[in-house]
Design a protein around this motif. Structure first.
Motif, PDB file in Angstrom:
ATOM      1  N   ASN A 244       0.806  -1.218   0.000  1.00  0.00           N
ATOM      2  CA  ASN A 244       0.000   0.000   0.000  1.00  0.00           C
ATOM      3  C   ASN A 244       0.841   1.271   0.000  1.00  0.00           C
ATOM      4  O   ASN A 244       0.302   2.371  -0.100  1.00  0.00           O
ATOM      5  N   ARG A 245       2.169   1.103   0.121  1.00  0.00           N
ATOM      6  CA  ARG A 245       3.030   2.287   0.097  1.00  0.00           C
ATOM      7  C   ARG A 245       4.411   1.878  -0.391  1.00  0.00           C
ATOM      8  O   ARG A 245       5.016   0.945   0.133  1.00  0.00           O
ATOM      9  N   GLY A 246       4.921   2.581  -1.397  1.00  0.00           N
ATOM     10  CA  GLY A 246       6.194   2.210  -1.989  1.00  0.00           C
ATOM     11  C   GLY A 246       7.343   2.442  -1.028  1.00  0.00           C
ATOM     12  O   GLY A 246       7.637   3.577  -0.666  1.00  0.00           O
ATOM     13  N   GLU A 394      -2.886   4.329  -6.740  1.00  0.00           N
ATOM     14  CA  GLU A 394      -3.378   3.278  -7.647  1.00  0.00           C
ATOM     15  C   GLU A 394      -4.411   2.383  -6.975  1.00  0.00           C
ATOM     16  O   GLU A 394      -4.266   2.032  -5.804  1.00  0.00           O
ATOM     17  N   GLU A 395      -5.452   2.054  -7.735  1.00  0.00           N
ATOM     18  CA  GLU A 395      -6.412   1.040  -7.286  1.00  0.00           C
ATOM     19  C   GLU A 395      -6.919   0.296  -8.522  1.00  0.00           C
ATOM     20  O   GLU A 395      -7.819   0.754  -9.227  1.00  0.00           O
ATOM     21  N   LEU A 396      -6.292  -0.836  -8.772  1.00  0.00           N
ATOM     22  CA  LEU A 396      -6.647  -1.707  -9.891  1.00  0.00           C
ATOM     23  C   LEU A 396      -6.699  -3.129  -9.346  1.00  0.00           C
ATOM     24  O   LEU A 396      -5.785  -3.924  -9.569  1.00  0.00           O
ATOM     25  N   PHE A 416       1.126   5.071  -3.413  1.00  0.00           N
ATOM     26  CA  PHE A 416       0.146   4.746  -2.379  1.00  0.00           C
ATOM     27  C   PHE A 416      -0.994   3.949  -3.003  1.00  0.00           C
ATOM     28  O   PHE A 416      -1.403   4.196  -4.132  1.00  0.00           O
ATOM     29  N   ALA A 417      -1.488   2.993  -2.245  1.00  0.00           N
ATOM     30  CA  ALA A 417      -2.637   2.206  -2.670  1.00  0.00           C
ATOM     31  C   ALA A 417      -3.435   1.849  -1.427  1.00  0.00           C
ATOM     32  O   ALA A 417      -2.992   2.077  -0.291  1.00  0.00           O
ATOM     33  N   GLY A 424     -11.837   2.826  -2.867  1.00  0.00           N
ATOM     34  CA  GLY A 424     -12.073   4.265  -2.850  1.00  0.00           C
ATOM     35  C   GLY A 424     -10.950   5.127  -2.316  1.00  0.00           C
ATOM     36  O   GLY A 424     -10.979   6.349  -2.503  1.00  0.00           O
ATOM     37  N   PHE A 425      -9.943   4.554  -1.635  1.00  0.00           N
ATOM     38  CA  PHE A 425      -8.924   5.412  -1.026  1.00  0.00           C
ATOM     39  C   PHE A 425      -8.172   6.281  -2.031  1.00  0.00           C
ATOM     40  O   PHE A 425      -8.015   7.492  -1.821  1.00  0.00           O
TER      41      PHE A 425
END
Length: 550
Positions: A244-246, A394-396, A416-417, A424-425
């Motif tokens: 969720n975070r690089g 990104e949200e895929l 960030f994801a 929705g984030f």
């Protein structure tokens, strides 16, 4: 200043003083009747009010803002139906360990014997268990002190959102005549020398060491240190499952890719490459499913063991979350700030000779232009046009592999994801991030299905003219439903989104939107949108990418 009946200071005044002292002067809100007394005679010159059109978007924006600043953000919404609307975003913020203070409006105390409109029933219970702490003051004059306490709890490791319910009439009651002293709470937790020596010895003694990077490494400012550690070890670095975070540059030659959230595949990939693995930040591991659940055959009596890691690899786990340590699948777990551990390991590790490691990532083909466009081609062009310091959200859920293959984010890029399964984030989080960091272009890459969850964030982006580019790889469907339930014709209407026009929706919220259906003009549209003065949305029609690849 507002006055109570006796001419003295009110709880509202004392609370505003506390918010000033804590630096909580940017407020994300969609207020209802139960918060209005707080906003009377509002000091506009001292507090920045960020309005959202729906509570899920409000909390998502506050999440992105807190991740940009590294400090708790402040949300003010109704504590009953308003908080219920926001629970998907609260769930995500809790999963991401985002520090956040949520003030939830409650009906006046004298009305709580009945069932008043907008009441927050059992107010502190609604956000649980997806909240770090929740409270409701026993007396009106305790509101400021409880908010200060909530702030300190949110900020300490493991960080997370907290909730304070405030009855509507508390704001106009007399404040405590004694000024509130806010303690300065500093984290004094450091990894023990013994723990660092143990981890360093395990890595130095390994023939094929490996590292797994979790979001806390980046959040705690140790991303560059992790690069130094990996290079000194000549060790592969994997992204933690559900990344969720690089926390490590994806274009670095030692980056091995993001691990899939399936225990069988984790074991396969790590046992082939390593004899010792150190997990830095996050749980070990976040899992989504097990391999046997992909089967459509009739299920037998479940005699399978719980998920476990291969005994062929020694796993050491570093986390600042005691609960994650207790539930670890690793051999050993150390409760300490992952960022500090990374920094402490760099001087202890013996430098190894740099030798070329076995390739673990397949070469990525350069996609070609086509009609309809492929999402891989879209991401390929986007990568070429990205500013060097762009921050991507990104949200895929189904088609993530193309994104990471075609957009190898560099050391100066942020990523960030969503940290949870709630959608929705990124749409809202990018808006909050841009409010905190208007010097960096935020780029949102979200499917048209996920975009619906916090679509209202577009309005806030337009109101503040934020540097956000929304890129929608639009395949006209909820692919998770399509591929899991494609044999059931009754579900077709549930996954067919061919009538949704994201560009038109964006324009309705005040954001320039363009619908793109051919390769001609795509690169120019991307270039223009990434250099625009304010938000832009590109609705790029792409072909169905097929079932997700791990």
């Amino acid at each position: 200043m507002t006055l109570d009946a006796s001419g003295g200071r009110t709880v509202r005044d004392a609370t505003l003083d506390v918010l000033r002292q804590l630096g909580l002067t940017t407020i994300f809100s969609n207020p209802s009747h139960s918060e209005m007394k707080l906003f009377e005679a509002w000091p506009e010159d001292e507090f920045k009010f960020v309005m959202g059109l729906q509570e899920a978007s409000v909390v998502g924006m506050a999440d992105g803002y807190a991740q940009a600043t590294g400090e708790p953000s402040l949300v003010i919404i109704n504590g009953g139906p308003g908080l219920a609307n926001a629970m998907g975003s609260v769930y995500t913020a809790a999963s991401a360990k985002t520090p956040m203070v949520i003030l939830g409006g409650q009906q006046a105390r004298k009305m709580l014997l009945g069932e008043p409109f907008l009441v927050a029933k059992d107010s502190t219970q609604l956000p649980k268990p997806y909240i770090k702490w929740a409270g409701e003051p026993a007396r009106p004059q305790d509101v400021p002190a409880m908010i200060a306490q909530a702030y300190q709890i949110a900020k300490q490791s493991p960080q997370g959102p907290v909730f304070v319910a405030v009855p509507e009439d508390d704001w106009v009651r007399p404040a405590d005549p004694e000024p509130l002293r806010i303690a300065k709470v500093e984290s004094a937790v450091e990894p023990s020398p013994k723990a660092l020596e143990r981890i360093a010895a395990a890595l130095d003694g390994a023939k094929r060491p490996g590292l797994i990077a979790g979001g806390p490494v980046d959040a705690q400012g140790a991303r560059g240190d992790l690069v130094a550690l990996a290079e000194k070890l000549n060790a592969r670095v994997w992204g933690a499952p559900v990344w969720n975070r690089g926390a490590f540059p994806e274009d670095h030659p030692l980056f091995a890719g993001v691990l899939p959230p399936i225990p069988e595949l984790i074991n396969q990939r790590l046992s082939e490459q390593h004899d010792v693995v150190v997990v830095l930040g996050g749980p070990a591991f976040t899992l989504f499913t097990a391999w046997d659940l992909f089967s459509t055959a009739p299920a037998e009596l479940d005699k399978s063991p719980r998920p476990a890691l291969t005994p062929d690899v020694a796993f050491l786990h570093v986390t600042d979350d005691p609960q994650a340590a207790a539930a670890t699948l690793a051999n050993e777990s150390f409760v300490a700030p992952p960022g500090a551990v990374v920094k402490g390991l760099v001087p202890l590790i013996k430098k190894r000779k740099r030798v070329k490691l076995k390739t673990v990532r397949e070469p990525v083909a350069v996609p070609e232009a086509s009609t309809p466009l492929s999402q891989a081609y879209l991401f390929h062009l986007l990568s070429k046009e990205l500013p060097d310091n762009a921050v991507l959200f990104e949200e895929l859920p189904i088609a993530r592999a193309d994104f990471h293959e075609q957009i190898p984010l560099g050391a100066d890029n942020g990523y960030f994801a969503t940290a949870s399964g709630a959608l929705g984030f990124p749409f809202a989080g990018a808006v909050g991030y841009a409010l905190a960091r208007p010097d960096r272009r935020a780029v949102v890459v979200v499917g048209e299905g996920s975009a619906q969850y916090t679509l209202h964030s577009l309005w806030t982006a337009a109101q503040h003219n934020l540097p956000v580019t929304f890129v929608i790889p639009d395949n006209a469907g909820y692919l998770s439903l399509k591929y899991y339930l494609q044999d059931q014709k009754s579900w077709q209407k549930g996954y067919d989104l061919s009538g949704v026009d994201m560009a038109q929706l964006a324009r309705g919220f005040g954001v320039p939107g363009e619908r793109i259906e051919t390769p001609e003009g795509l690169q120019a549209a991307l270039k223009e949108s990434l250099q625009a003065d304010g938000p832009v949305l590109l609705d790029v029609m792409v072909a169905d990418p097929g079932l997700f690849r791990l």
